[in-house]
Design an enzyme around this catalytic site. Structure first.
Site, PDB file in Angstrom:
ATOM      1  CB  THR A  82      44.676 -54.683  -5.878  1.00 41.56           C
ATOM      2  OG1 THR A  82      45.481 -54.047  -6.882  1.00 41.56           O
ATOM      3  CG2 THR A  82      43.441 -53.842  -5.606  1.00 41.56           C
TER       4      THR A  82
ATOM      5  CG  ASP B 274      49.765 -50.923 -14.801  1.00 43.60           C
ATOM      6  OD1 ASP B 274      50.443 -50.285 -15.626  1.00 43.60           O
ATOM      7  OD2 ASP B 274      48.773 -50.447 -14.217  1.00 43.60           O
TER       8      ASP B 274
ATOM      9  CG  ASN C 267      46.512 -53.558 -13.402  1.00 38.39           C
ATOM     10  OD1 ASN C 267      46.397 -52.343 -13.549  1.00 38.39           O
ATOM     11  ND2 ASN C 267      47.148 -54.095 -12.374  1.00 38.39           N
TER      12      ASN C 267
END
Length: 414
Positions: A281, A252, A239
């Site tokens: 994540t 993001d 990201n």
């Protein structure tokens, strides 16, 4: 009207204080912020009602959600952003190109962007390289399907992107909804993401001085987000994009959460906002998220520790054989540092301080990013000059030019 003007004046003064405090810019003048803002609370209720209305069928609910999402996107604002809203990109050639098209054709439209090729994506979305027709100026266009399950994330991302004005965060140049899809137009970063760049390095990790520079830039980005009451919650090298000039851009924001309250333009760290949602994540999840204890902005300091560890060692610290093993390691396992590659004691100590499992004992609990900036690992970093520094030179940092062959391929519609 008087109240609106007073609020506007208060906002401008607060932004001036932020700029001085962070020392990110080299000018004391601040552009005026537009006082025309969408009624986000009304929109949120509208979208929420579409998601939660159990009286209608599933198919009807999806259609109604898309309709109300369209209303949210358009309510109270135009999809044509203006350079006057931004400080750090106001002299960008991207705005010059956009203004030239607006002067020629009126409002900017999706059809002004020519799709060239897909450059990334995942899940329900894809990212495309696009040219603003007739300008030789390139943008990244994120395209997402509008559906009941991801409306909230898209709505959230739009709202947050419209709040941001920082050199290490994306500028939303244009957005629109068409044909059941939503389109975000931001800056194109030709060097790709930091994870791909890490994998190209010898051994799959960065030299410590380079990792330090990247970590410092991300720390500044998180500090800015926290000052707006935003918890990022999804930091990982994938990201983080590398701009053409070598500086970073954090992207993001669909998993980010804003604790921004009406009338509050600046939020001092740390703050007491709490969330109980499980997002992020797997390898980067903080223990308080895994254990569903509720979390605040301290989760971003945990992910910063995992991020720095991965840059230095080429892997995350608690990865297991599968999801369950990884989750168990995050909660129960002690932090381990491999003997190779060699990493300084100062770097290890910072990682230890960031990866404390109890958020109330984690570095940053007292003064947020200020505590982390003062750590010995960053003792040679001159924080006011980070963004004006020449980024580290990497042998594998290749800026792939857009070829004439790519520009001559048969055009695809959006």
């Amino acid at each position: 009207m008087a109240t609106s003007e007073h609020s506007k004046s208060s906002f401008e003064k607060t932004m001036a204080q932020i700029i001085v405090k962070f020392k990110l810019f080299h000018s004391a003048s601040i552009i005026e912020k537009s006082s025309e803002k969408p009624n986000l609370s009304t929109c949120e209720q509208s979208v929420s009602s579409a998601i939660s209305d159990s009286a209608i069928s599933s198919a009807s609910r999806t259609e109604n959600t898309a309709t109300k999402f369209h209303a949210y996107c358009c309510h109270g604002s135009t999809s044509n952003n203006n350079r006057s809203k931004y400080y750090h990109t106001r002299n960008s050639p991207h705005w010059d190109a956009i203004d030239a098209v607006k002067n020629r054709d009126g409002n900017l439209q999706l059809s002004h962007f020519r799709k060239i090729k897909r450059i990334g994506g995942g899940g329900a979305g894809s990212v495309f390289l696009a040219e603003l027709r007739g300008t030789k100026t390139y943008f990244a266009v994120k395209v997402e399907e509008i559906g009941g399950s991801n409306v909230r994330g898209m709505k959230n991302e739009i709202q947050l992107l419209q709040m941001l004005d920082h050199p290490l965060l994306p500028t939303l140049y244009f957005h629109c909804e068409r044909g059941g899809k939503f389109y975000f137009v931001t800056e194109y970063c030709p060097a790709g993401d930091l994870n791909s760049l890490r994998r190209k390095q010898i051994g799959g990790f960065f030299p410590e001085e380079i990792a330090k520079f990247y970590c410092a830039e991300i720390l500044l980005a998180l500090e800015y987000l926290h000052s707006l009451g935003i918890v990022y919650r999804d930091l990982k090298p994938e990201n983080v994009l590398v701009r053409e000039d070598g500086h970073l851009m954090l992207i993001d924001f669909d998993l980010s959460q804003s604790f921004h309250h009406h009338g509050i333009d600046f939020v001092a760290e740390p703050w007491r906002g709490r969330s109980h949602s499980i997002v992020g994540t797997r390898e980067y999840l903080a223990p308080e998220i895994v254990e569903e204890k509720g979390h605040g902005n301290a989760v971003d300091w945990w992910t910063l520790g995992v991020f720095l560890y991965e840059l230095l060692y080429g892997s995350t610290p608690f990865i297991g054989w599968d999801t369950a093993d990884t989750i168990s390691n995050i909660v129960d396992e002690e932090l381990f540092f491999p003997a190779i590659p060699h990493v300084s004691l100062e770097a290890k100590n910072l990682i230890r301080a960031l990866l404390v499992k109890e958020p109330d004992k984690r570095i940053g609990r007292k003064r947020g990013a200020t505590d982390i900036k003062k750590h010995a690992f960053f003792q040679d970093i001159k924080w006011p000059l980070v963004l004006s520094r020449t980024p580290p030179s990497l042998p594998k940092l290749h800026i792939k030019p857009i070829t004439s062959a790519e520009l001559q391929v048969r055009e695809e519609s959006w």
